[in-house]
Design an enzyme around this catalytic site. Structure first.
Site, short mmCIF file in Angstrom:
data_model
loop_
_atom_site.label_atom_id
_atom_site.label_comp_id
_atom_site.label_asym_id
_atom_site.label_seq_id
_atom_site.Cartn_x
_atom_site.Cartn_y
_atom_site.Cartn_z
N LYS A 250 0.84 -1.21 0.00
CA LYS A 250 0.00 0.00 0.00
C LYS A 250 0.88 1.25 0.00
O LYS A 250 0.60 2.22 -0.71
CB LYS A 250 -0.95 -0.01 1.21
CG LYS A 250 -2.08 -1.02 1.02
CD LYS A 250 -2.88 -1.28 2.28
CE LYS A 250 -3.87 -2.41 2.02
NZ LYS A 250 -4.59 -2.86 3.22
N ASP B 163 -11.18 2.14 3.72
CA ASP B 163 -11.53 0.72 3.55
C ASP B 163 -13.04 0.52 3.43
O ASP B 163 -13.50 -0.57 3.08
CB ASP B 163 -11.03 -0.08 4.77
CG ASP B 163 -9.72 -0.80 4.48
OD1 ASP B 163 -9.46 -1.10 3.30
OD2 ASP B 163 -8.97 -1.06 5.45
N GLN C 148 -4.93 -1.69 9.45
CA GLN C 148 -4.77 -3.02 8.85
C GLN C 148 -5.30 -4.09 9.81
O GLN C 148 -4.92 -4.14 10.98
CB GLN C 148 -3.28 -3.27 8.55
CG GLN C 148 -3.01 -4.54 7.80
CD GLN C 148 -3.54 -4.52 6.37
OE1 GLN C 148 -3.41 -3.53 5.65
NE2 GLN C 148 -4.16 -5.61 5.96
#
Ligand code: NAP
Length: 264
Positions: free
Chosen positions: A51, A118, A95
């Site tokens: 990322k 997200d 994460q």
């Protein structure tokens, strides 16, 4: 039958984002992503590194917070609060999975929905999207790249996870498909899947979808990332037998997988 090239579509998405970022920067705006990772899960470390690399490639500003496994809920919450308040941070990503003593729902709910890249925050999950969930959004991009319009088509999604199945069904519905979600309690699964013009498999079982479950001419999207009996990466669809029946199909690897980070 056409195999949809996820790598090529993913490259074109990154090119587009790079251009849009350059245009924003010319106006004095730089998109900024903060990535939080807690503990030392090796898979998370790889995802986070990829990322960061993608951010650099398209010209985003990014910050990484690698916190020790001993981090408390309060410390994590405080960091999210701080990032929520900082104007140069436009997106925050925590994460998952988190170490067991931390509550991921609490952290996700704390992220300001307009920074929830997200799309895991409840506000985004119910479809009031500020952001689209990456994997399903990538699948829509693949479907569009094939020139397929979901409008009026019957779509079946196998799987109802919050990360893939449910938001996938919502995005197809947004584009006016008639959507059915199948799961482990679905009876006569093959009858359901055989009705699909667009079939999305997000089951997590190697080669689960076989040719007898697919309507001739269907568009088949394989989300699965599994290992076969020889340890080789494979999808939820038995590609060899299913591909000849389809109009379009995504391979594994090289289909849905490369899209996820680009869409993020
Ligand atoms: P998950 O949370 O384990 O969900 C699997 C879903 O499949 C569940 O809804 C389950 O039903 C359903 N299912 C299981 N067995 C079934 C059966 N026999 N018949 C019908 N439905 C069945 O998995 P996920 O997170 O959605 O991920 C699915 C797959 O996609 C995995 O292989 C994962 O690695 C992959 N994935 C790939 C990407 C990517 O970027 N390429 C991203 C995310 C996930 P119940 O709800 O009834 O248990």
């Amino acid at each position: 039958m056409v195999v949809i090239d996820g790598k090529a579509v993913s490259r074109s998405v990154r090119e587009r984002v790079k251009q849009e970022t350059a245009e924003l920067k010319a106006k004095g705006i730089t998109p900024g992503l903060a990535v939080i990772v807690v503990g030392d899960d090796p898979a998370s470390a790889v995802y986070v590194r990829n990322k960061e690399k993608a951010c650099d490639e398209v010209g985003f500003y990014s910050e990484k917070y690698a916190l020790p496994a001993s981090t408390t809920q309060k410390e994590l919450n405080d960091l999210v609060d701080e990032l929520n308040a900082r104007p140069e941070i436009s997106g925050i990503l925590c994460q998952l999975p988190l170490p067991k003593h931390l509550d991921d729902k609490e952290v996700i709910a704390r992220i300001n929905p307009i920074k929830d890249v997200d799309a895991f925050h409840p506000v985004n999950v119910i479809g009031d999207y500020h952001f689209l969930p990456c994997t399903p959004a990538g699948i829509m991009e693949l479907i569009h790249s094939a020139g397929v319009d979901p409008m009026g088509k019957k779509a079946v999604v196998i799987g109802r996870s919050n990360i893939v199945g449910k938001p996938m069904a919502m995005l197809l519905l947004h584009e006016n498909a008639t959507v059915e979600i199948a799961h482990s309690k679905t009876q006569n699964l093959a009858d359901v899947t055989k009705s699909a013009d667009i079939l999305v498999a997000a089951v997590g079982k190697a080669k689960f979808v076989t040719a007898d479950m697919v309507k001739p001419g269907a568009v088949v999207i394989d989300v699965g990332m599994n290992r076969d009996e020889n340890g080789k990466l494979c999808g939820d669809v038995d590609f060899e037998s299913v591909a000849p029946k389809c109009s379009f199909i995504t391979p594994v690897p090289g289909g849905v997988g490369p899209m996820t980070i680009s869409m993020l």
